[in-house]
Design a protein around this motif. Structure first.
Motif, short mmCIF file in Angstrom:
data_model
loop_
_atom_site.label_atom_id
_atom_site.label_comp_id
_atom_site.label_asym_id
_atom_site.label_seq_id
_atom_site.Cartn_x
_atom_site.Cartn_y
_atom_site.Cartn_z
N ALA A 1 -76.60 21.06 -62.52
CA ALA A 1 -77.38 20.16 -61.68
C ALA A 1 -76.99 18.70 -61.87
CB ALA A 1 -78.87 20.34 -61.97
N THR A 2 -76.64 18.32 -63.08
CA THR A 2 -76.30 16.92 -63.35
C THR A 2 -74.81 16.65 -63.48
OG1 THR A 2 -76.55 17.27 -65.74
CG2 THR A 2 -78.51 16.55 -64.53
N GLN A 3 -73.99 17.69 -63.75
CA GLN A 3 -72.59 17.43 -64.10
C GLN A 3 -71.56 18.03 -63.16
OE1 GLN A 3 -72.13 15.21 -66.60
NE2 GLN A 3 -74.37 15.22 -66.53
N LEU A 4 -71.89 19.04 -62.41
CA LEU A 4 -70.89 19.76 -61.63
C LEU A 4 -70.17 18.86 -60.63
CD1 LEU A 4 -69.92 22.82 -60.93
CD2 LEU A 4 -71.33 22.48 -58.92
N ASP A 5 -70.90 18.18 -59.79
CA ASP A 5 -70.28 17.40 -58.71
C ASP A 5 -69.41 16.26 -59.24
OD1 ASP A 5 -71.40 19.02 -56.83
OD2 ASP A 5 -73.11 17.71 -56.42
N ARG A 6 -69.75 15.72 -60.40
CA ARG A 6 -69.00 14.59 -60.95
C ARG A 6 -67.55 14.99 -61.28
NH1 ARG A 6 -70.51 12.28 -65.71
NH2 ARG A 6 -69.94 10.22 -64.93
N LEU A 7 -67.32 16.28 -61.53
CA LEU A 7 -65.99 16.73 -61.97
C LEU A 7 -64.97 16.76 -60.83
CD1 LEU A 7 -67.02 19.59 -64.41
CD2 LEU A 7 -66.53 17.19 -64.92
N LYS A 8 -65.42 16.62 -59.60
CA LYS A 8 -64.47 16.56 -58.48
C LYS A 8 -63.52 15.38 -58.62
CE LYS A 8 -67.85 18.55 -55.24
NZ LYS A 8 -68.66 18.31 -54.01
N ALA A 9 -63.99 14.32 -59.28
CA ALA A 9 -63.18 13.10 -59.41
C ALA A 9 -61.96 13.29 -60.32
CB ALA A 9 -64.05 11.96 -59.96
N LEU A 10 -61.88 14.42 -61.01
CA LEU A 10 -60.71 14.66 -61.85
C LEU A 10 -59.44 14.91 -61.05
CD1 LEU A 10 -62.35 16.94 -64.58
CD2 LEU A 10 -61.41 14.64 -64.94
N GLY A 11 -59.61 15.26 -59.77
CA GLY A 11 -58.46 15.45 -58.90
C GLY A 11 -57.92 16.87 -58.86
N TYR A 12 -58.71 17.83 -59.36
CA TYR A 12 -58.26 19.23 -59.37
C TYR A 12 -59.08 20.09 -58.41
CZ TYR A 12 -55.67 17.93 -63.58
OH TYR A 12 -54.80 17.33 -64.47
N GLY A 13 -59.64 19.45 -57.38
CA GLY A 13 -60.40 20.18 -56.38
C GLY A 13 -61.83 20.40 -56.82
N ASP A 14 -62.58 21.12 -55.97
CA ASP A 14 -63.96 21.41 -56.29
C ASP A 14 -64.04 22.40 -57.45
OD1 ASP A 14 -64.68 19.80 -54.21
OD2 ASP A 14 -65.21 21.45 -52.84
N PRO A 15 -64.93 22.15 -58.40
CA PRO A 15 -65.10 23.11 -59.50
C PRO A 15 -65.49 24.49 -58.96
CG PRO A 15 -66.19 21.03 -60.01
CD PRO A 15 -65.78 20.95 -58.58
N ILE A 16 -64.98 25.52 -59.59
CA ILE A 16 -65.27 26.90 -59.18
C ILE A 16 -66.43 27.42 -60.01
CG2 ILE A 16 -64.33 29.24 -59.03
CD1 ILE A 16 -61.52 27.86 -58.88
N ARG A 17 -67.53 27.79 -59.32
CA ARG A 17 -68.71 28.28 -60.02
C ARG A 17 -68.48 29.70 -60.52
NH1 ARG A 17 -73.77 25.51 -59.04
NH2 ARG A 17 -74.69 27.28 -60.11
N LEU A 18 -68.79 29.97 -61.78
CA LEU A 18 -68.62 31.30 -62.35
C LEU A 18 -69.93 32.08 -62.39
CD1 LEU A 18 -66.21 30.52 -65.34
CD2 LEU A 18 -65.64 31.44 -63.09
N ASN A 19 -71.04 31.43 -62.13
CA ASN A 19 -72.34 32.12 -62.07
C ASN A 19 -73.26 31.36 -61.14
OD1 ASN A 19 -72.76 29.87 -63.80
ND2 ASN A 19 -74.50 30.88 -64.77
#
Length: 940
Positions: A922-940
């Motif tokens: 809820a607080t961290q997932l979306d921020r990781l898009k800025a790393l430049g490796y695409g949208d994070p892939i949810r595992l659950n």
């Protein structure tokens, strides 16, 4: 990791071992003499020497008689915070302090620990660095506090708070000790708060608070210095006087009086734990302090009630009622008081009222049956073996000498300790039960999964626990300056000059013998008669590799079943036979093997091996035991599903190996796979896969080669060889572009990171050179870039490391850490940046540090029985030469900066990595898009 909070108890007191002054040395056939010499400097510093010339190493341990019990209310956690600070800059060591020095000299890594009553600092180094270590330890004691600034304090607060999040806030049942401490001890009692303190108190600490604490407690007359190992005592005395003698004595310190709390009623509390999946019941009674006459009988009582199949609590809670997989009991003593504790985690959904009723029934069983002389003697001989194991390193001896000096005013107090334990009678055990436990008020805590308060003990009140909220930008920012101006403490000589090395020690490679038995077992051994102990490991290839991918968990259950009785012994009878020898025999399944590990007194080796033969060749195949094991295994699997670290390890394996590879599975299996396993599955694995042709036997200790071979004759003639084929699994393609994977654990206080890729086997010619390359990146502890920048520079984490993990099958390269939740993106971005720059920023100084550590640390390579056994396994498992350590020295000596750059570019490419985050989506997932490796892939 630095700053593990531990309590060195008096559990190492039991044996026919004599600590004596050199002038009073006793040597008899049945006694092991550990000589020591004690003297006190004019400033009050107690100094203890113990010489042991078996290996060219020396341990230095500096212990202060101050822990959390000497703190002020509202300023809790200071003793532990201080432990952290003392590893940083001091006036003459400069930035990086003892950590950088330890890396250069090949030390084991400067470390420390804090308890309620003491703080210690320790490490083991090659003996040519002893003067350097004494110089460095003295700098911390007398020439340190001026280097602590507001910025340094701000950074270290973040590190300590991350440690609390990792060990307490983000951990299942992590708040239990806090709840018990607040309930058992009154507000004014110094054990009312936890050693690590509170986040609020840590944040409120000021620089003046820190300096006041240092000036009061970090004085020579409140400290004990122990030097143990291979050194010249005359020379060492001169160095101790030179470096410590001029440090000024502090104010006189009055000992705290014993303070055993009195409970006017039994208190019941509960808490709904975000990370728990099993209901946990814990009972705690107040008992006596260190070395109280009654503490010895309480130790025996705890072990008798809970350890093994014969124990009353195992009989009732585990076997008869089937409420829990196990029960733990222990008597924990501190300087001021003690605690007798019972802990059991029930099976999922079990009501803790039923568990409490079973506890009462088990106590009643003990009241009716008591403890026999045979059981009492069995417990005593087991503790004797534990004690000898504690003496296998010079650091272990140093710890004990300091412990007794501080809390008993005599390093030789072990003589009295031995008499006390040997004097315990069955009547004493019954007496202390009635005095401290039976019908006495105590603390009852029910920790249950969130939303399952119906499982708590009736009449419980909700415990007050402060939970940290995840708020972006909540932590203070700080910038550490490149250098700090401070006034230097005067000295009667120039302390800025680091002492020279002594004579360089030669790595002592032990003599390895090897024979092959007629049935195919390869036997490797090292004779070592320093202690009357033997350790061995029968290693059979297979393990998880031979499991059916559709029914994972068979190898693990088979290993567990092998100690659940034999053809002629029930489980209880087998346990008793092992315990009466003071031995340990464990069978474990691993990813590539099933192993039978043993540890025993040398005089009982033959009898121990007779039991190993029964375990190996005459399994009992008890259906009831299998069902119990399945319950226990499933219970553990369920609990692991809520542990962020366990989740991260399991998911990283899946991502690296791919779901079609057997190594992507956890060896325990899944709930459904374990439930489906039958006895026929175990028998089929046993009949088809356990063969001497797949086995190596490794042994070290006080036993000759001929005696070992004789002891294996029965196994040689009775265990027939068969053909076993280990399936080959195809490996996934290399990662072509980085991806981020996220596993959501709502309200996680930390994000657990696993970053890496599939790499090479240990047998690859580039494997060891790559580990050399990784030393400065993340393999060198506090010498590494990752630690220096994420922990020391930013305060993002308590610990971070990187490394290669391979066998004769391709393993992984990985970076592992837990970071503060609200800087998850920033931490990963920094890790990525460090990896990108690493090949081009590796310097001549880095190469010098790497070579210095890897070459000099070989002096410690064979110090303990465990180290020798590990070396044997490397030789046998991978067909290496017995002097492979020397061969590795040649690789290190030949390493160049260009080779480091090539290896780093090949194996540490941040754009070809798997990035796994286990944290609060809820607080961290979306921020990781800025790393430049695409949208994070949810595992659950």
């Amino acid at each position: 990791m630095k700053s593990t909070i531990i309590k060195i108890t008096a559990a190492l007191f039991l044996s026919a071992v004599v600590f004596s002054c050199q002038k009073e040395k006793k040597e008899t056939e049945n006694e092991l003499s550990v000589d020591f010499e004690k003297f006190t400097l004019d400033n009050g510093l107690d100094v203890i020497f113990h010489t042991d010339h078996s290996d060219p190493v020396v341990s230095v341990a500096l212990t202060f008689h101050v822990g959390s019990a000497r703190e002020k209310e509202g300023r809790t956690g200071f003793a532990h915070l201080f432990e952290h600070l003392l590893f940083l800059e001091s006036e003459n060591l400069g930035k990086g302090g003892l950590d950088k020095l330890s890396s250069r000299v090949g030390g084991s890594g400067a470390n420390g620990s804090t308890s309620r009553d003491r703080t210690n600092y320790y490490q083991t180094v090659p003996n040519d660095a002893l003067e350097k270590m004494l110089w460095a330890e003295a700098d911390k004691l007398g020439f340190f506090i001026n280097t602590v600034t507001d910025e340094v304090l701000a950074k270290e607060k973040q590190v300590v708070k991350n440690e609390k999040r990792q060990s307490v806030d983000n951990n299942p049942y992590g708040h239990t000790n806090y709840v018990i401490g607040k309930s058992l001890y009154p507000t004014e009692h110094p054990y009312n708060w936890q050693v690590i303190g509170s986040l609020e108190d840590l944040q409120n600490a000021t620089l003046e608070d820190v300096k006041e604490f240092y000036r009061k407690w970090y004085v020579p007359n409140n400290a004990t210095l122990v030097v143990a190992g291979d050194f010249d005592t005359t020379q060492a005395k001169e160095w101790v006087e030179k470096y410590f003698g001029e440090i000024k004595r502090g104010k006189e310190i009055t000992r705290l009086s014993k303070n055993i709390p009195v409970l006017n009623e039994t208190k019941k509390l509960y808490y709904e734990d975000n990370f728990a999946r099993l209901p946990q019941l814990r009972l705690t009674w107040p008992t006596v302090e260190n070395y109280n006459d009654d503490s010895y009988a309480l130790d025996v009582l705890a072990e008798y009630l809970s350890e093994g199949k014969k124990a009353p609590f195992y009989k009732v809670l585990v076997e008869e009622k089937e409420l829990a997989p196990n029960v733990f009991m222990f008597n924990s003593t501190s300087e001021l008081s003690g605690e007798f504790s019972l802990i059991t985690r029930a099976y999922p959904g079990k009501n803790l009222n039923d568990v409490q009723a079973a506890v009462n029934e088990a106590f009643l069983k003990f009241e009716n049956e008591g403890i026999s002389e045979q059981d009492l003697n069995r417990i005593k001989i087991g503790i004797e073996t534990q004690f000898y194991n504690g003496l296998s390193s010079v650091l272990g001896k140093a710890f004990q000498l300091a412990q007794y000096n501080i809390f008993a005013d005599d390093p030789g107090f072990i003589n009295k300790d031995i008499k006390n334990i040997l004097a315990v009678t069955t009547d004493d055990v019954k007496r202390v039960y009635e005095k401290y436990i039976k019908g006495k008020n105590h603390i009852v805590t029910s920790f249950v999964p969130r939303g399952q308060s119906e499982l708590i003990v009736e009449g419980s009140e909700m415990a007050e626990v402060v939970e940290e909220k995840i708020v972006q930008g909540a932590e203070d920012e700080f910038v550490l300056p490149e250098s700090t101006e401070y006034e230097k403490t005067p000295s009667n000589f120039d302390r800025s000059q680091e002492p020279p090395y002594g004579k360089s020690p030669e790595t002592k490679v032990p003599v390895v013998w090897n024979e092959t038995l007629n049935n195919g077992i390869d036997v490797f051994g090292i004779v070592n008669d320093e202690l009357p102990l033997v350790q061995f490991n029968l290693k059979i290839k297979g393990g998880l590799l031979l499991d059916n991918p559709e029914k994972v968990g068979v190898a693990n259950l088979l290993a567990d079943m092998m100690t659940k009785g034999t053809k002629n012994k029930t489980t209880e009878e087998l346990e008793e036979a092992i315990n009466e020898l003071g031995a340990t025999i464990n069978v474990n399944a691993r990813s590539q093997s099933i192993e039978i590990f043993g540890n025993t007194l040398a005089r009982n080796y033959d009898k121990t091996m007779a039991l190993v033969k029964e375990i190996l060749l005459e399994p009992r195949w008890d259906e009831k035991e299998l069902e119990l094991l399945k319950q226990q295994t499933i219970s553990g699997i369920i609990q692991s599903q809520a542990s962020p670290n366990a989740i991260a390890n399991n998911k990283f394996s899946e991502l690296v190996y791919g779901k079609d590879h057997i190594l992507s599975h956890n060896i325990s299996g899944t709930e459904s796979s374990v439930q489906s396993i039958t006895m026929d599955d175990l028998k089929a694995y046993y009949d088809n896969n356990l063969s001497p042709s797949m086995a190596n036997f490794y042994i070290v200790g006080d036993i000759a080669q001929g005696n070992v071979i004789t002891s294996l004759k029965d196994i040689e003639t009775s265990w027939e060889s068969k053909e076993v084929n280990i399936p080959e699994y195809s490996l996934p393609e290399a990662v072509s572009s980085s991806k981020i994977y996220f596993y959501d654990v709502p309200n996680a206080k930390q994000s657990v990171l696993r970053i890496g890729h599939l790499s090479m086997p240990i047998t690859d010619e580039e494997y060891y050179p790559a580990t050399v390359m990784n030393y400065i990146l993340g393999g060198g502890g506090f010498a590494s870039r990752l630690t220096q920048e994420l922990r020391e520079g930013k305060g993002y984490t308590y610990g971070i490391r990187s490394g290669f993990n391979g066998t004769d099958i391709s393993g992984t390269f990985g970076i592992f850490s837990g970071v503060r939740s609200n800087i998850t993106y920033e931490a990963i971005a920094l890790i990525k940046d460090i990896m990108e720059k690493y090949p081009d920023t590796f310097t001549d100084k880095d190469l010098e540090t790497t070579k210095g550590f890897l070459l000099k640390s070989n002096a410690r390579a064979f110090e303990t029985l465990g180290a020798k056994l590990n070396a044997l396994q490397n030789i046998g498992d991978y067909n290496w030469d017995s002097d492979y350590v020397k061969q590795r020295e040649a690789i290190v000596n030949a390493m160049t900066i260009d080779e480091i750059k090539r290896l780093a570019s090949a194996y540490v490419n941040p754009d070809k990595m798997i990035y796994l985050v286990v944290g609060d989506a809820a607080t961290q997932l979306d921020r990781l898009k800025a790393l430049g490796y695409g949208d994070p892939i949810r595992l659950n």
